[in-house]
Design an enzyme around this catalytic site. Structure first.
Site, PDB file in Angstrom:
ATOM      1  CG  HIS A 150      -1.912  -0.842   1.115  1.00 31.86           C
ATOM      2  ND1 HIS A 150      -1.880  -2.072   1.379  1.00 31.86           N
ATOM      3  CD2 HIS A 150      -3.296  -0.709   0.610  1.00 31.86           C
ATOM      4  CE1 HIS A 150      -3.107  -2.804   1.212  1.00 31.86           C
ATOM      5  NE2 HIS A 150      -4.009  -1.882   0.846  1.00 31.86           N
ATOM      6  CE  LYS A 172      -3.710  -0.263   4.825  1.00 26.48           C
ATOM      7  NZ  LYS A 172      -4.997   0.141   5.236  1.00 26.48           N
TER       8      LYS A 172
END
Ligand SMILES: NC(=O)C1=CN([C@@H]2O[C@H](COP(=O)(O)OP(=O)(O)OC[C@H]3O[C@@H](n4cnc5c(N)ncnc54)[C@H](OP(=O)(O)O)[C@@H]3O)[C@@H](O)[C@H]2O)C=CC1
Ligand SMILES: O=C(O)C1=N[C@H](C(=O)O)C[C@H](O)C1
Length: 233
Positions: free
Chosen positions: A131, A135
């Site tokens: 990701h 995040k």
């Protein structure tokens, strides 16, 4: 449908765009330190906020008669309490670690593959998720759901970040650039590997799924999942 957005970051903004394109109205954008939330103006709340704020946002909605679609990850230690509060207030609730159609199909594929692999002791499983660097949580909510899908269908009993063991599913979490979300599962033996992978190209699939869930939950009472919404067996 009149939608209250809890969290107006990357996902909140994309949900607003998609909801409006489907004829819905955004009646509230609730962000940090919001005061005087007008719950009466909402038919549904969609929460894509932060691990620290999701539980209070969700339960505030239940107490004020507003059904909730929640995509926020990293707060699941309070999920059972959220379910209790939903039922106590006769409200409606869907949490999904991932609202995209593609990932929900991937969840089914993962469970099916795990069932087959459970009989083959020569293969060891591992997972990787990648990701963007903003995040907050690791592993991703989607990775946790995938790990649970394996645990429910094999002799594996738990997942761990960067740690393996006989009954442990090791998960590697990578944070790189702007990656929207990539999840892969690998079964490895001495002679070969079997790998399945889902790659999100952008956030549209997540946002569309959340809006579809909000449309679906209208008039319902209880706790549901994306499996109910998408009618996946
Ligand atoms: N289930 C799914 O399909 C998906 C889930 N997600 C999850 O959704 C969540 C949000 O992701 P994303 O939009 O990318 O993150 P962002 O950081 O872009 O947005 C989160 C927003 O929530 C705000 N916020 C902070 N505190 C509160 C509060 N008390 N009440 C309401 N809002 C608050 C933040 O404000 P500020 O910046 O000022 O702190 C920020 O604007 C994450 O948990 C992510 O993992 C993401 C994509 C898909
Ligand atoms: O934070 C994100 O961006 C995402 N979070 C969700 C998760 O934790 O699984 C879903 C998606 O992968 C994007």
């Amino acid at each position: 449908m009149r939608i209250g957005l809890f969290g107006y970051g990357k996902m909140g903004r994309m949900i607003a765009e998609i909801a409006q394109s489907r004829g819905h109205k955004i009646v509230a954008k609730v962000d940090v330190d919001a005061a005087d939330i007008d719950y009466a103006s909402m038919d549904v709340a969609i929460d894509f906020s932060t691990p620290d704020s999701a539980f209070d946002n969700i339960t505030g909605c239940f107490e004020n008669g507003v059904p909730v679609i929640c995509g926020t990850t990293g707060w699941l230690n309070q999920y059972n309490e959220a379910v209790e509060r939903c039922n106590k207030n006769k409200s409606a609730f869907i949490y999904a670690s991932n609202f995209s159609l593609g990932v929900n199909i991937f969840f089914e594929l993962n469970a099916h593959l795990a069932k087959m692999m459970s009989k083959l002791e020569q293969y060891k499983v591992s997972m990787e998720e990648i990701h963007h660097t903003q995040k907050l949580d690791a592993p991703s909510g989607t990775a946790i759901t995938l790990a649970e899908g394996i645990i429910n269908n094999t002799a594996y009993t738990e997942w761990q970040l960067e740690k393996s063991g006989d009954k442990i599913i090791p998960i590697t979490s990578k944070r790189e650039g702007m990656v929207p979300g990539t999840h892969s599962i690998c079964y490895e033996s001495n002679v070969d590997s079997i790998e399945i992978k889902h790659t999100a190209h952008n956030r549209e699939g997540f946002a569309l799924g959340a809006v579809i869930a909000a449309e679906w939950i209208q008039g319902k009472t209880g706790v549901f999942s994306m499996k109910d919404v998408l009618n996946l067996s």
